[in-house]
Design a protein around this motif. Structure first.
Motif, short mmCIF file in Angstrom:
data_model
loop_
_atom_site.label_atom_id
_atom_site.label_comp_id
_atom_site.label_asym_id
_atom_site.label_seq_id
_atom_site.Cartn_x
_atom_site.Cartn_y
_atom_site.Cartn_z
N ALA A 1 0.82 -1.22 0.00
CA ALA A 1 0.00 0.00 0.00
C ALA A 1 0.85 1.27 0.00
O ALA A 1 0.41 2.32 -0.44
N LEU B 1 -16.24 12.39 -9.87
CA LEU B 1 -14.79 12.45 -9.67
C LEU B 1 -14.14 13.63 -10.38
O LEU B 1 -13.26 14.28 -9.84
N TYR C 1 -11.75 16.50 -8.80
CA TYR C 1 -10.37 16.77 -9.22
C TYR C 1 -10.22 18.22 -9.69
O TYR C 1 -9.20 18.87 -9.40
N TYR D 1 -9.66 -2.22 -8.56
CA TYR D 1 -8.62 -2.23 -7.53
C TYR D 1 -8.29 -3.63 -7.09
O TYR D 1 -9.18 -4.48 -6.96
N ILE E 1 -15.10 0.40 -8.75
CA ILE E 1 -15.72 1.63 -8.24
C ILE E 1 -15.94 2.60 -9.39
O ILE E 1 -15.03 2.88 -10.18
N TYR F 1 -12.93 2.14 -12.00
CA TYR F 1 -11.58 1.86 -11.54
C TYR F 1 -11.60 0.48 -10.91
O TYR F 1 -12.48 0.18 -10.10
N VAL G 1 -1.81 -3.19 -6.25
CA VAL G 1 -2.15 -2.22 -5.21
C VAL G 1 -1.50 -0.89 -5.58
O VAL G 1 -0.33 -0.85 -5.99
N ASN G 2 -2.23 0.21 -5.46
CA ASN G 2 -1.77 1.56 -5.81
C ASN G 2 -1.83 1.85 -7.30
O ASN G 2 -1.61 2.99 -7.70
N TYR G 3 -2.05 0.85 -8.14
CA TYR G 3 -2.12 1.09 -9.58
C TYR G 3 -3.41 0.48 -10.14
O TYR G 3 -3.37 -0.56 -10.77
N PRO G 4 -4.57 1.14 -9.85
CA PRO G 4 -5.82 0.59 -10.37
C PRO G 4 -5.90 0.72 -11.89
O PRO G 4 -5.16 1.50 -12.48
N LYS H 1 -7.58 7.70 -3.50
CA LYS H 1 -8.37 7.25 -4.66
C LYS H 1 -7.65 6.11 -5.37
O LYS H 1 -8.27 5.13 -5.79
N LEU H 2 -6.33 6.22 -5.50
CA LEU H 2 -5.58 5.18 -6.22
C LEU H 2 -5.39 3.92 -5.39
O LEU H 2 -5.34 2.82 -5.93
N CYS H 3 -5.28 4.08 -4.08
CA CYS H 3 -4.91 2.93 -3.26
C CYS H 3 -6.14 2.28 -2.61
O CYS H 3 -6.29 1.07 -2.63
N TRP H 4 -7.03 3.10 -2.04
CA TRP H 4 -8.15 2.55 -1.28
C TRP H 4 -9.46 2.60 -2.05
O TRP H 4 -10.47 2.11 -1.59
N GLY H 5 -9.47 3.27 -3.19
CA GLY H 5 -10.68 3.27 -4.00
C GLY H 5 -11.54 4.50 -3.87
O GLY H 5 -12.41 4.73 -4.68
N GLN I 1 -12.01 -4.95 -6.57
CA GLN I 1 -13.09 -4.01 -6.28
C GLN I 1 -13.30 -3.10 -7.48
O GLN I 1 -12.33 -2.66 -8.10
N TRP J 1 -4.06 9.95 -3.56
CA TRP J 1 -3.45 8.66 -3.25
C TRP J 1 -4.52 7.69 -2.73
O TRP J 1 -4.56 6.51 -3.10
#
Lengths: 261, 257
Positions: free
Chosen positions: A119, B221, B225, B193, B216, B191, B181-184, A189-193, B214, A187
């Motif tokens: 993570a 969004l 952003y 995951y 999402i 996205y 992990v970290n690169y969805p 958003k990219l890691c935990w969704g 997962q 981050w």
């Protein structure tokens, strides 16, 4: 109590000794000597951050031990900026702040090396944590600079100086924690969704951010007519920062996804 | 009229709202993530957020007219984030046949699926995806074993979880993606995951390792952003503006501005 007998521990204690020496020299009004000790302390702090980075093979920002270590290395450049920009000498305040930061590093937190879990392997790791390290340091310094505003017989010159110094510092700190918050959210958003999950540490960071929002609006509304109120909010902000770093990180009430420390 | 408006959205109100939000998020910190998310999706919370967004927009536009761009960007950026979040919450209520916002699937090597599930054991059906996912292989990579690991007789820590999947969208050639992990991976509005993994038995009693992916979808969004960009620029301008103010050289009886 966790006394470290490693090279890392030695560097940390050396930094603390230099900081203390700077304070002592200042007590004896030896200005040049103070500056030498303060700079030596900076070099030792940088050395301990660099050594930690080499030793762990990742940016030393994974847990509170590494976070605080980085904070101590940030102080000397800030003192220089204050001196050049505003012509004020903040060495004593910064050295005290440095010692306060280094006490838990030297005597409380363990220094065992943990390899980065999946993570934390992200390009956003260093910018997110780094901007918080720098931001928190700036906010703490702003609170220290606002201390004269609590005095009862405050002259206008003193008031203007303290207000200016603290407001400039806090504006930089606020910028840094805003950037940290945004990067953390990206981050997340990219890691935990999701970019915002009301994780306890997220919520406390938002509370801190809002507390500074109160400060800026008060300053806008009343100018410097209520110096104690302004200074009080700067200290409330720092209280939130301290709580975020200690209670929220370590207590089980707030177990969330930020449990890396 | 102008006086009332100024009273309603003046700095006093801003101080109060900042204070309330600060106190509110501390309360939410005590509630924990799961309960807070539920609480924030209730109509009163959504309504309050909309009100805050409205005030932010009005204030932002007012400061824009006064050419205080830093403040305008900060307020409008916050409003943008809140609006994006709100739209992400309420979109399924307004759009007919909206795709599910969130769901997961558990796959073992070779599985093909396009249904989303939720719940602790992924037993509740959520909806169907506009594409199918086939798990080619789920891989766990470990760090190299250190001396300490060997002397303690334990496995080195995990370095990487990786699900290699083949995605088939209708009317398109299927393609391979790695979900780490970290690169969805972004596919058809979703996205994807690498969320979790586990071990279980297949129907012949053999042990199998499964991965949980997962999915999402967040319709708000882009607004969020955009809000972040505005906040970033706004806070930068704000800090620069304050930093450029010179230290005042005052005589004792001069008035402080």
């Amino acid at each position: 109590m966790d006394i470290k007998f490693s090279l890392q521990g030695g560097l940390i204690y050396l930094t603390m000794v230099f900081f203390l020496a700077a304070l002592t020299a200042c007590g004896f009004k030896r200005k040049t000597l103070t500056q030498y000790f303060w700079f030596a302390g900076f070099l030792a702090a940088v050395a301990s951050v660099v050594w930690r980075g080499i030793h762990t093979q990742h940016a030393p920002m994974q847990n509170l031990f590494e976070f605080f270590l980085c904070m101590a290395a940030f102080l000397w450049p800030l003192t220089q900026i204050s001196r050049i920009k505003d012509g004020i000498d903040t060495t004593v305040k910064d050295a005290i702040l440095g010692l306060i930061i280094l006490v838990p590093v030297g005597f409380v937190f363990g220094e065992e090396v943990r390899r980065l879990p999946p993570a934390l392997q992200s390009p956003l790791f260093v910018p997110h944590v780094g901007s918080y390290v720098a931001g928190y340091i700036m906010l703490a310094r702003a609170a220290l600079m606002s201390l004269p505003m609590f005095k009862s017989n405050l002259t206008k010159v003193e008031l203007a100086g303290a207000d200016m110094a603290s407001r400039q510092t806090v504006s930089i700190g606020f910028m840094l924690i805003t950037i940290g918050l945004i990067l953390g959210s990206l981050w997340g958003k990219l890691c935990w969704g999701h970019y915002w999950q009301w994780d306890p540490k997220e919520s406390w960071s938002l509370a801190t951010w809002m507390a500074y929002g109160v400060y800026f609006h008060l300053r806008l509304n009343y100018g410097v007519r209520k110096p104690r109120l302004l200074a009080a909010f700067l200290w409330i902000g720092v209280l939130f920062v301290v709580l975020t770093l200690t209670w929220i990180n370590l207590s089980r009430i707030f177990s969330g996804m930020h449990t890396y420390a | 009229m102008k006086k009332i408006l100024n009273k309603l959205i003046g700095t006093d109100v801003a101080v109060c709202i900042c204070g309330i939000l600060s106190a509110g998020s501390i309360v939410l910190a005590f509630f924990g993530s799961e309960r807070s998310i539920k609480l924030m999706s209730t109509p009163p919370a959504l309504g309050f957020s909309a009100l805050v967004a409205l005030l932010l927009v009005v204030r932002g536009i007012m400061t824009l007219f006064r050419k205080r761009f830093d403040s305008a960007l900060l307020h409008l950026g916050c409003a943008c984030v809140v609006c994006g979040w709100l739209w992400g919450q309420v979109e399924p209520k307004f759009v007919k046949d909206a795709l599910p916002l969130k769901g997961s699937m558990a796959l073992v090597d070779g599985d093909v699926m396009n249904a989303l599930w939720e719940g602790a054991y992924l037993t509740n059906y959520v909806g169907r995806l506009p594409f199918t996912v086939k798990l080619d292989k789920f891989i766990i990579n470990y760090y190299e074993s250190s001396d300490q690991d060997q002397s303690n007789g334990r496995m080195p820590p995990i370095k990487e979880y990786r699900s290699r999947v083949t995605i088939s969208e209708p009317d398109k050639k299927s393609y391979v993606k790695n979900i780490i992990v970290n690169y969805p991976v972004y596919v058809g509005g979703y996205y994807i995951y690498q969320m979790s993994w586990g071990q279980s038995q297949n129907r012949w009693g053999q042990p199998v390792t499964y991965t949980v992916l997962q999915f999402i979808r967040d319709p708000g969004l882009r607004a969020v952003y955009a809000g972040y960009v505005m906040l970033f620029v706004g806070t930068l301008l704000f800090a620069i503006k304050l930093f450029r103010v010179k230290m005042p050289v005052l005589s004792v009886n001069q008035e402080v501005k």
